[in-house]
Every structure is written in C-alpha cells, then in structure tokens.
Design an enzyme around this catalytic site. Structure first.
Site, mmCIF file in Angstrom:
data_model
loop_
_atom_site.group_PDB
_atom_site.id
_atom_site.type_symbol
_atom_site.label_atom_id
_atom_site.label_comp_id
_atom_site.label_asym_id
_atom_site.label_seq_id
_atom_site.Cartn_x
_atom_site.Cartn_y
_atom_site.Cartn_z
ATOM 1 N N TYR A 1 0.818 -1.182 -0.111
ATOM 2 C CA TYR A 1 0.044 0.114 -0.005
ATOM 3 C C TYR A 1 0.815 1.274 -0.253
ATOM 4 C CZ TYR A 1 -4.092 -3.135 0.408
ATOM 5 O OH TYR A 1 -5.101 -3.781 -0.095
ATOM 6 N N ARG B 1 1.564 2.014 -3.430
ATOM 7 C CA ARG B 1 0.288 2.547 -4.264
ATOM 8 C C ARG B 1 -0.095 3.974 -3.711
ATOM 9 N NH1 ARG B 1 -4.549 -1.225 -3.991
ATOM 10 N NH2 ARG B 1 -4.960 0.033 -5.903
ATOM 11 N N ASN C 1 -13.181 2.582 -5.395
ATOM 12 C CA ASN C 1 -11.717 2.897 -5.554
ATOM 13 C C ASN C 1 -11.244 3.676 -4.122
ATOM 14 O OD1 ASN C 1 -12.140 2.137 -8.387
ATOM 15 N ND2 ASN C 1 -12.294 4.235 -9.005
ATOM 16 N N ASP D 1 -8.267 5.399 -4.235
ATOM 17 C CA ASP D 1 -7.864 6.552 -4.478
ATOM 18 C C ASP D 1 -8.905 7.940 -4.298
ATOM 19 O OD1 ASP D 1 -9.420 7.369 -6.909
ATOM 20 O OD2 ASP D 1 -8.677 5.840 -8.123
ATOM 21 N N HIS E 1 -14.932 0.826 -0.035
ATOM 22 C CA HIS E 1 -13.617 -0.052 0.235
ATOM 23 C C HIS E 1 -12.541 0.777 0.787
ATOM 24 C CE1 HIS E 1 -15.116 -2.971 -3.243
ATOM 25 N NE2 HIS E 1 -15.747 -2.984 -2.201
ATOM 26 N N GLY F 1 -16.884 1.481 -15.026
ATOM 27 C CA GLY F 1 -15.580 0.879 -14.945
ATOM 28 C C GLY F 1 -15.365 0.156 -13.874
ATOM 29 N N ASN G 1 -18.354 0.575 -19.892
ATOM 30 C CA ASN G 1 -17.217 -0.164 -19.331
ATOM 31 C C ASN G 1 -16.520 -0.257 -20.942
ATOM 32 O OD1 ASN G 1 -15.524 -2.319 -18.901
ATOM 33 N ND2 ASN G 1 -16.689 -2.585 -16.782
HETATM 34 P P1 OAD Z 1 -11.642 -4.345 -11.780
HETATM 35 O O1 OAD Z 1 -10.106 -4.222 -11.981
HETATM 36 O O2 OAD Z 1 -12.082 -5.644 -11.381
HETATM 37 O O3 OAD Z 1 -12.233 -3.991 -13.249
HETATM 38 C C1 OAD Z 1 -12.101 -2.973 -13.808
HETATM 39 C C2 OAD Z 1 -13.236 -2.846 -14.864
HETATM 40 O O4 OAD Z 1 -12.948 -1.308 -15.559
HETATM 41 C C3 OAD Z 1 -13.145 -3.642 -15.850
HETATM 42 O O5 OAD Z 1 -14.287 -4.190 -16.177
HETATM 43 C C4 OAD Z 1 -12.573 -3.206 -17.153
HETATM 44 O O6 OAD Z 1 -13.137 -3.669 -18.492
HETATM 45 C C5 OAD Z 1 -13.052 -1.853 -16.818
HETATM 46 N N1 OAD Z 1 -12.101 -0.687 -17.427
HETATM 47 C C6 OAD Z 1 -10.876 -0.798 -17.700
HETATM 48 N N2 OAD Z 1 -10.153 0.407 -18.249
HETATM 49 C C7 OAD Z 1 -11.291 1.075 -18.472
HETATM 50 C C8 OAD Z 1 -11.593 2.519 -18.709
HETATM 51 N N3 OAD Z 1 -10.586 3.251 -19.441
HETATM 52 N N4 OAD Z 1 -12.930 2.899 -19.128
HETATM 53 C C9 OAD Z 1 -13.973 2.214 -18.829
HETATM 54 N N5 OAD Z 1 -13.904 0.927 -18.192
HETATM 55 C C10 OAD Z 1 -12.473 0.452 -18.011
HETATM 56 O O7 OAD Z 1 -11.902 -3.397 -11.021
HETATM 57 P P2 OAD Z 1 -13.164 -3.165 -9.735
HETATM 58 O O8 OAD Z 1 -14.418 -3.713 -10.566
HETATM 59 O O9 OAD Z 1 -13.013 -1.610 -9.542
HETATM 60 O O10 OAD Z 1 -11.729 -4.423 -3.726
HETATM 61 O O11 OAD Z 1 -13.023 -4.018 -8.796
HETATM 62 C C11 OAD Z 1 -13.702 -4.081 -7.737
HETATM 63 C C12 OAD Z 1 -13.054 -4.298 -6.454
HETATM 64 O O12 OAD Z 1 -12.300 -5.637 -6.512
HETATM 65 C C13 OAD Z 1 -12.134 -3.257 -6.083
HETATM 66 O O13 OAD Z 1 -12.660 -2.152 -5.236
HETATM 67 C C14 OAD Z 1 -11.302 -4.267 -5.065
HETATM 68 C C15 OAD Z 1 -11.039 -5.425 -5.808
HETATM 69 O O14 OAD Z 1 -10.916 -6.400 -5.061
HETATM 70 C C16 OAD Z 1 -11.351 -4.374 -2.624
HETATM 71 O O15 OAD Z 1 -10.180 -3.914 -2.415
HETATM 72 C C17 OAD Z 1 -12.070 -4.647 -1.591
#
Ligand code: OAD
Length: 245
Positions: free
Chosen positions: A52, A55, A98, A100, A115, A186, A211
């Site tokens: 972390y 990050r 996120n 961030d 989160h 996203g 997405n």
């Molecule tokens: P993911 O990394 O699982 O998914 C990112 C999504 O964003 C994917 O579906 C991509 O297709 C999409 N994507 C990537 N670049 C993009 C762009 N420029 N524009 C639009 N879409 C885009 O991330 P999250 O869904 O946020 O939890 O993950 C959910 C949680 O999983 C996180 O918060 C984290 C992780 O475990 C914890 O830390 C508890």
C-alpha cells in the site's frame, strides 16, 4: 431526480492507476490473499504495508490527476445542486470502490468510498481513522502517542479487505432503493456487494453501464456504453443534460 453512480477501477485507469485484475488474477504481482485480507496482514504486515505504501506514493505523484470522467461527474453534481447545499437525502451520490481520492480531487462532494481510502490510516485498537500521506510500517509511531513505543505499529491502511464489511452499506442500499438513474462506470461486476447494487434499484430506474466491454452484471442494465470512461462519461452526461432541458 435521484442519481446514484457506482465507480470502479476502470474510471481511474486513464489517470494512470492500474485496474485490479490483470490476466493472472494478481494485484501488481501479488496474490490477493497476501495483500488484501486480514489474514495476509496478520501473517506479514511489512509486506502489506509495502504494497500500500507503493500505491500511496504513486497516487501522490504529480502525474496522477483526475481525468475527464471524474471531472465531468463533479461538474454535473455542481450544476444539479447549489454549491452550498449538502446532500441530506443522497440525491446525487457517487459510491466508489476505488481507494484513490480522484473524485474528491475533481471536486465531487458527495462521495462514499465503500472500500476505504488510501490516504487514511486506522488504529488497530480503537478503530479511529487518521488522514495519512506517509509510508506506514510496523514501527510507525501512533499519531496520538508518538512518544509511546508500545503503541508503534498500531496503524493499518484504511482499506476494506476481503472478508471485511464494506463501508456505508445502509446508506448505499437506501440510495439504490430510491434511484431514478443508476450509472456503473468501470467496474468488473465481480466483487459483491458492490456488484449487487444494481439489483437494489427499482424497476423504473434507468440503469446504464459504462465499460470497455460487457461484464457479468451487464444483463441487469437497460443500456450499455462501451468505451473508455474518459470519453463515454462526458458524452453521456452531455446527452442527459440536453435531454433534461
Ligand atoms: P476491476 O479491475 O475488477 O475491473 C475494472 C473494470 O474496468 C473492468 O471491467 C474493465 O473492463 C473496466 N475498464 C478498464 N479500463 C477502463 C476504462 N478506461 N474505461 C472504462 N472501463 C474500463 O476493478 P473493480 O471492478 O473496481 O476491492 O474491482 C472491484 C473491487 O475488486 C475493488 O474495489 C477491490 C477489488 O477487490 C477491494 O479492495 C475490497
């Protein structure tokens, strides 16, 4: 109109923050259990802190800035609500997965980071949360008792790990139940409860997913916009704005 927006790592990708799931299911080279579970932290706190810390430093580097998607959402909120108004009823709420702070940097006011937040640390004993921009280590002095060596290393990153309960679930559920418009931007739709929020919105709610591609939760949405958030979000907001005039 009540607007609820769920954002995930994809909205920050164009700001230079990598999304979570790469092809190997690793987070920047680490298995999830190692760096994102309470057990992983208990086993090797130094490794988790180092993960972390990297990050946090990256987030604080001057190259990482809100992109047009964050900015469009912030401007939209400002247009819809008077600058001094607070949001007692969460009529415009961004729920972000996120850690961030790019929504806040962009000027969004009603943001719920379900989160946790990378720029905060939490006392393992009291649960108290502190604003935090430095590295954390197993020797970090406690901010409330910096001279007390027995309290060194009591801070953890203020992030929700697997197996822990996300923040603000009651508030999210209420906002979902009264939403007229729900945007999911996203997010991979793989991690619950975030992925289930769309199911908590009423049938009359217009549900739009933005997405790069479809996700496992796509069937729950009425509309899909495929493309980068930095382009699709400002475009969609411009459309919604002109339709409401
Ligand atoms: P993911 O990394 O699982 O998914 C990112 C999504 O964003 C994917 O579906 C991509 O297709 C999409 N994507 C990537 N670049 C993009 C762009 N420029 N524009 C639009 N879409 C885009 O991330 P999250 O869904 O946020 O939890 O993950 C959910 C949680 O999983 C996180 O918060 C984290 C992780 O475990 C914890 O830390 C508890």
């Amino acid at each position: 109109m009540n607007i609820l927006i769920l954002t995930g790592a994809g909205i920050s990708a164009e700001s230079g923050i990598p999304t979570f799931r790469d092809a190997n299911g690793l987070w920047e080279g680490h298995p999830v259990e190692q760096v994102a579970t309470p057990q992983g932290f208990a086993r090797d706190p130094s490794l988790v802190h180092a993960f972390y810390n990297t990050r946090r430093r990256h987030l604080l580097s001057p190259d990482i800035r809100p992109n047009p998607a964050h900015i469009a959402l912030a401007q939209w909120e400002q247009e819809l609500l008077a600058p001094s108004a607070d949001h007692p009823a969460d009529d415009f709420l961004i729920v972000t997965q996120n850690i961030d702070d790019l929504h806040v940097q962009a000027g969004s006011r009603n943001v719920l980071p379900m989160h946790g937040e990378l720029l905060k640390a939490q006392c393992l004993e009291s649960g108290k949360v502190f604003a935090w921009r430095d590295d954390l280590t197993v020797d970090t002095p406690h901010p409330e008792a910096p001279e007390d060596d027995s309290k060194r290393g009591w801070l953890r990153p203020y992030v929700v790990w697997f197996g822990e309960v996300p923040l603000g679930l009651d508030r999210i559920e209420k906002a979902a139940a009264r939403a007229d418009l729900f945007l999911a931007i996203g997010t991979s739709g793989l991690v619950y409860p975030a992925a289930g929020i769309v199911q908590c919105t009423p049938p009359k709610c217009r549900k739009i997913e933005i997405n790069l591609a479809d996700t496992p939760t796509s069937p729950a949405f009425n509309e899909h916009r495929h493309g980068p958030a930095g382009i699709e979000v400002p475009k969609l907001i411009a459309e919604l704005r002109s339709n409401s005039q």
